[in-house]
Design a protein around this motif. Structure first.
Motif, PDB file in Angstrom:
ATOM      1  N   LEU A   1     -13.140 -81.317 -64.161  1.00  0.00           N
ATOM      2  CA  LEU A   1     -12.931 -82.566 -64.897  1.00  0.00           C
ATOM      3  C   LEU A   1     -13.995 -83.622 -64.610  1.00  0.00           C
ATOM      4  CD1 LEU A   1      -9.048 -82.799 -64.535  1.00  0.00           C
ATOM      5  CD2 LEU A   1     -10.373 -81.954 -66.466  1.00  0.00           C
ATOM      6  N   GLY A   2     -15.026 -83.258 -63.863  1.00  0.00           N
ATOM      7  CA  GLY A   2     -16.149 -84.160 -63.652  1.00  0.00           C
ATOM      8  C   GLY A   2     -15.837 -85.383 -62.822  1.00  0.00           C
ATOM      9  N   CYS A   3     -15.064 -85.213 -61.752  1.00  0.00           N
ATOM     10  CA  CYS A   3     -14.712 -86.341 -60.877  1.00  0.00           C
ATOM     11  C   CYS A   3     -15.560 -86.285 -59.610  1.00  0.00           C
ATOM     12  CB  CYS A   3     -13.232 -86.286 -60.519  1.00  0.00           C
ATOM     13  SG  CYS A   3     -12.711 -87.561 -59.357  1.00  0.00           S
ATOM     14  N   ASP A   4     -16.251 -87.373 -59.312  1.00  0.00           N
ATOM     15  CA  ASP A   4     -17.119 -87.405 -58.135  1.00  0.00           C
ATOM     16  C   ASP A   4     -16.500 -88.141 -56.955  1.00  0.00           C
ATOM     17  OD1 ASP A   4     -19.631 -87.052 -56.684  1.00  0.00           O
ATOM     18  OD2 ASP A   4     -19.898 -89.209 -56.975  1.00  0.00           O
ATOM     19  N   LEU A   5     -15.680 -89.160 -57.212  1.00  0.00           N
ATOM     20  CA  LEU A   5     -15.154 -89.987 -56.134  1.00  0.00           C
ATOM     21  C   LEU A   5     -13.793 -89.498 -55.652  1.00  0.00           C
ATOM     22  CD1 LEU A   5     -16.054 -93.552 -57.485  1.00  0.00           C
ATOM     23  CD2 LEU A   5     -17.394 -92.063 -55.970  1.00  0.00           C
ATOM     24  N   VAL A   6     -13.563 -89.588 -54.338  1.00  0.00           N
ATOM     25  CA  VAL A   6     -12.282 -89.218 -53.749  1.00  0.00           C
ATOM     26  C   VAL A   6     -11.834 -90.306 -52.770  1.00  0.00           C
ATOM     27  CG1 VAL A   6     -12.750 -86.750 -53.927  1.00  0.00           C
ATOM     28  CG2 VAL A   6     -13.350 -87.964 -51.834  1.00  0.00           C
ATOM     29  N   GLU A   7     -10.542 -90.437 -52.605  1.00  0.00           N
ATOM     30  CA  GLU A   7      -9.980 -91.348 -51.612  1.00  0.00           C
ATOM     31  C   GLU A   7      -9.160 -90.524 -50.626  1.00  0.00           C
ATOM     32  OE1 GLU A   7      -7.149 -95.347 -51.214  1.00  0.00           O
ATOM     33  OE2 GLU A   7      -7.918 -94.707 -53.170  1.00  0.00           O
ATOM     34  N   THR A   8      -9.368 -90.735 -49.339  1.00  0.00           N
ATOM     35  CA  THR A   8      -8.654 -89.966 -48.322  1.00  0.00           C
ATOM     36  C   THR A   8      -7.298 -90.594 -48.030  1.00  0.00           C
ATOM     37  OG1 THR A   8      -9.714 -91.241 -46.564  1.00  0.00           O
ATOM     38  CG2 THR A   8     -10.788 -89.198 -47.237  1.00  0.00           C
TER      39      THR A   8
ATOM     40  N   TRP B   1     -12.383 -92.815 -40.988  1.00  0.00           N
ATOM     41  CA  TRP B   1     -12.627 -92.563 -42.406  1.00  0.00           C
ATOM     42  C   TRP B   1     -11.345 -92.430 -43.241  1.00  0.00           C
ATOM     43  CZ3 TRP B   1     -10.032 -88.163 -43.058  1.00  0.00           C
ATOM     44  CH2 TRP B   1     -10.097 -87.152 -42.097  1.00  0.00           C
ATOM     45  N   GLN B   2     -10.180 -92.452 -42.624  1.00  0.00           N
ATOM     46  CA  GLN B   2      -8.960 -92.297 -43.400  1.00  0.00           C
ATOM     47  C   GLN B   2      -8.719 -93.523 -44.294  1.00  0.00           C
ATOM     48  OE1 GLN B   2      -5.410 -91.912 -40.998  1.00  0.00           O
ATOM     49  NE2 GLN B   2      -5.583 -93.946 -40.109  1.00  0.00           N
ATOM     50  N   GLY B   3      -8.153 -93.283 -45.478  1.00  0.00           N
ATOM     51  CA  GLY B   3      -7.836 -94.363 -46.404  1.00  0.00           C
ATOM     52  C   GLY B   3      -9.041 -94.982 -47.090  1.00  0.00           C
ATOM     53  N   LYS B   4     -10.174 -94.296 -47.102  1.00  0.00           N
ATOM     54  CA  LYS B   4     -11.387 -94.859 -47.708  1.00  0.00           C
ATOM     55  C   LYS B   4     -11.882 -93.991 -48.873  1.00  0.00           C
ATOM     56  CE  LYS B   4     -12.885 -97.114 -43.434  1.00  0.00           C
ATOM     57  NZ  LYS B   4     -13.978 -97.262 -42.434  1.00  0.00           N
ATOM     58  N   ILE B   5     -12.828 -94.540 -49.623  1.00  0.00           N
ATOM     59  CA  ILE B   5     -13.356 -93.882 -50.814  1.00  0.00           C
ATOM     60  C   ILE B   5     -14.745 -93.316 -50.521  1.00  0.00           C
ATOM     61  CG2 ILE B   5     -13.982 -94.175 -53.248  1.00  0.00           C
ATOM     62  CD1 ILE B   5     -12.047 -96.620 -53.209  1.00  0.00           C
ATOM     63  N   PHE B   6     -14.993 -92.091 -51.024  1.00  0.00           N
ATOM     64  CA  PHE B   6     -16.259 -91.421 -50.771  1.00  0.00           C
ATOM     65  C   PHE B   6     -16.774 -90.748 -52.035  1.00  0.00           C
ATOM     66  CE2 PHE B   6     -13.797 -91.500 -46.863  1.00  0.00           C
ATOM     67  CZ  PHE B   6     -14.701 -92.003 -45.945  1.00  0.00           C
ATOM     68  N   SER B   7     -18.061 -90.439 -52.019  1.00  0.00           N
ATOM     69  CA  SER B   7     -18.705 -89.749 -53.132  1.00  0.00           C
ATOM     70  C   SER B   7     -18.956 -88.299 -52.752  1.00  0.00           C
ATOM     71  CB  SER B   7     -20.030 -90.430 -53.473  1.00  0.00           C
ATOM     72  OG  SER B   7     -20.799 -89.625 -54.351  1.00  0.00           O
ATOM     73  N   ARG B   8     -18.476 -87.373 -53.557  1.00  0.00           N
ATOM     74  CA  ARG B   8     -18.662 -85.949 -53.273  1.00  0.00           C
ATOM     75  C   ARG B   8     -20.125 -85.551 -53.382  1.00  0.00           C
ATOM     76  NH1 ARG B   8     -15.867 -82.897 -57.397  1.00  0.00           N
ATOM     77  NH2 ARG B   8     -16.393 -81.124 -56.084  1.00  0.00           N
ATOM     78  N   SER B   9     -20.817 -86.115 -54.336  1.00  0.00           N
ATOM     79  CA  SER B   9     -22.222 -85.761 -54.538  1.00  0.00           C
ATOM     80  C   SER B   9     -23.138 -86.490 -53.569  1.00  0.00           C
ATOM     81  CB  SER B   9     -22.638 -86.098 -55.976  1.00  0.00           C
ATOM     82  OG  SER B   9     -22.624 -87.509 -56.183  1.00  0.00           O
ATOM     83  N   GLY B  10     -22.644 -87.600 -53.019  1.00  0.00           N
ATOM     84  CA  GLY B  10     -23.477 -88.400 -52.136  1.00  0.00           C
ATOM     85  C   GLY B  10     -24.471 -89.274 -52.877  1.00  0.00           C
ATOM     86  N   LYS B  11     -24.372 -89.322 -54.202  1.00  0.00           N
ATOM     87  CA  LYS B  11     -25.327 -90.067 -55.015  1.00  0.00           C
ATOM     88  C   LYS B  11     -24.853 -91.480 -55.360  1.00  0.00           C
ATOM     89  CE  LYS B  11     -27.103 -85.810 -57.138  1.00  0.00           C
ATOM     90  NZ  LYS B  11     -27.312 -85.072 -58.403  1.00  0.00           N
ATOM     91  N   SER B  12     -23.646 -91.835 -54.960  1.00  0.00           N
ATOM     92  CA  SER B  12     -23.123 -93.161 -55.278  1.00  0.00           C
ATOM     93  C   SER B  12     -23.832 -94.229 -54.445  1.00  0.00           C
ATOM     94  CB  SER B  12     -21.619 -93.218 -55.003  1.00  0.00           C
ATOM     95  OG  SER B  12     -21.127 -94.539 -55.129  1.00  0.00           O
ATOM     96  N   SER B  13     -24.149 -95.347 -55.093  1.00  0.00           N
ATOM     97  CA  SER B  13     -24.782 -96.457 -54.380  1.00  0.00           C
ATOM     98  C   SER B  13     -23.757 -97.339 -53.679  1.00  0.00           C
ATOM     99  CB  SER B  13     -25.588 -97.315 -55.364  1.00  0.00           C
ATOM    100  OG  SER B  13     -24.735 -97.835 -56.384  1.00  0.00           O
ATOM    101  N   LYS B  14     -22.478 -97.110 -53.985  1.00  0.00           N
ATOM    102  CA  LYS B  14     -21.411 -97.959 -53.445  1.00  0.00           C
ATOM    103  C   LYS B  14     -20.602 -97.270 -52.353  1.00  0.00           C
ATOM    104  CE  LYS B  14     -17.513-100.841 -54.937  1.00  0.00           C
ATOM    105  NZ  LYS B  14     -16.701-101.290 -56.097  1.00  0.00           N
ATOM    106  N   TYR B  15     -20.426 -95.942 -52.476  1.00  0.00           N
ATOM    107  CA  TYR B  15     -19.557 -95.222 -51.547  1.00  0.00           C
ATOM    108  C   TYR B  15     -20.341 -94.170 -50.761  1.00  0.00           C
ATOM    109  CZ  TYR B  15     -16.021 -97.379 -54.508  1.00  0.00           C
ATOM    110  OH  TYR B  15     -15.273 -98.288 -55.202  1.00  0.00           O
ATOM    111  N   PRO B  16     -20.030 -93.987 -49.480  1.00  0.00           N
ATOM    112  CA  PRO B  16     -20.757 -93.018 -48.635  1.00  0.00           C
ATOM    113  C   PRO B  16     -20.458 -91.569 -49.012  1.00  0.00           C
ATOM    114  CG  PRO B  16     -18.910 -93.962 -47.442  1.00  0.00           C
ATOM    115  CD  PRO B  16     -19.003 -94.729 -48.721  1.00  0.00           C
ATOM    116  N   ASP B  17     -21.267 -90.661 -48.480  1.00  0.00           N
ATOM    117  CA  ASP B  17     -21.118 -89.235 -48.752  1.00  0.00           C
ATOM    118  C   ASP B  17     -19.825 -88.694 -48.137  1.00  0.00           C
ATOM    119  OD1 ASP B  17     -22.401 -86.551 -49.547  1.00  0.00           O
ATOM    120  OD2 ASP B  17     -21.941 -86.259 -47.429  1.00  0.00           O
TER     121      ASP B  17
END
Length: 275
Positions: A213-220, A233-249
């Protein structure tokens, strides 16, 4: 996603099977120890000890094999429940984001589910033989101790046998011996294997659905009492691709895919799609 509460309660049905097995083995040990009418000379005692040990080993293997067969059935149900729980929960998030959710599992998701079940089932089979071996050693040790207590004159025969039975009942069975020398009971080993296996399978299902479904961001997820390395890192948002300028890998931040990271050894953390 799978909530920490769901993961915490999931292995109970399998753990309960092995609690019963442990009790069966202990009762069988106690019965066989009590059957000796008297302690004779060393040779006769060693012959009786050897014969009884073989019987216990055989009985332990038979009982454990039966229990493992039941646990496989339980495992199938647990993994199916986990898959449904995971995909239904995440489905609400996808629907809210305007994405259509397939009504059935794709071949990719079905393969992941089956692979996770087989992996955890294999782990349980691997320590079944180890459990039987440990049963044998503990039984032999109990008999040797009783023999030594009587022959040194420290205890009467009845006292030595009673002490051996009480020791077995109170100490339980250490079924798993790791290369480091660390020992785990059947209950602890099964709980860790099932919890880790189910959580890792659920995570793989979620990632595969995110790919579809083309989803890159996840929240733990987050829960109280998390180990310090996970609390950061619990309860935070991350980028699966690592390409987000706002969220860490995602992988490098949480350690996902490693034993010490998210979804690793005995970890109750999970994650879900974020838009």
């Amino acid at each position: 996603m799978l909530s920490p509460e769901f993961l915490d309660s999931l292995p109970e049905s399998i753990v309960e099977l092995f609690r019963q097995v442990e009790q069966d083995i202990l009762l069988d040990m106690a019965r066989r120890i009590s059957k000796a009418d008297k302690i004779t000379d060393t040779a006769a005692w060693q012959a009786w000890r050897y014969e009884q040990t073989k019987l216990v080993s055989s009985n332990a293997l038979k009982v454990l094999a039966k229990a493992t067969g039941k646990s496989k059935t339980e495992l199938v149900q647990l993994f199916q429940t986990a898959a449904l729980e995971t995909l239904q929960s995440d489905g609400k998030i996808y629907t809210a984001a305007g994405l259509a959710i397939p009504e059935s599992l794709s071949p990719t998701l079905q393969n992941i589910l089956q692979s996770g079940y087989l992996q955890t089932g294999k782990a349980m089979e691997n320590f079944t033989a180890t459990t039987a071996n440990t049963v044998t050693r503990e039984f032999e040790n109990a008999l040797d101790r009783a023999w030594l207590q009587v022959n040194t004159g420290a205890f009467s025969y009845q006292q030595a046998i009673r002490r051996a039975i009480l020791d077995l009942a109170q100490n339980g069975l250490h079924s798993i011996v790791y290369p480091s020398g660390h020992k785990d009971t059947i209950e602890v080993a099964v709980r860790r294997a099932v919890l880790t296996g189910v959580n890792q399978t659920a995570a793989k299902l979620q990632l595969a659905r995110m790919d579809e479904l083309g989803c890159d961001l996840v929240e733990t997820t987050a829960h109280a009492g998390a180990r310090p390395s996970h609390a950061v890192w619990q309860g935070k948002i991350f980028s699966r691709s690592g390409k987000s300028s706002k969220y860490p890998d995602f992988v490098s931040s949480t350690g996902y895919g490693t034993g010490a990271g998210l979804g690793g050894w005995n970890c109750r953390h999970n994650f879900y799609p974020y838009f």
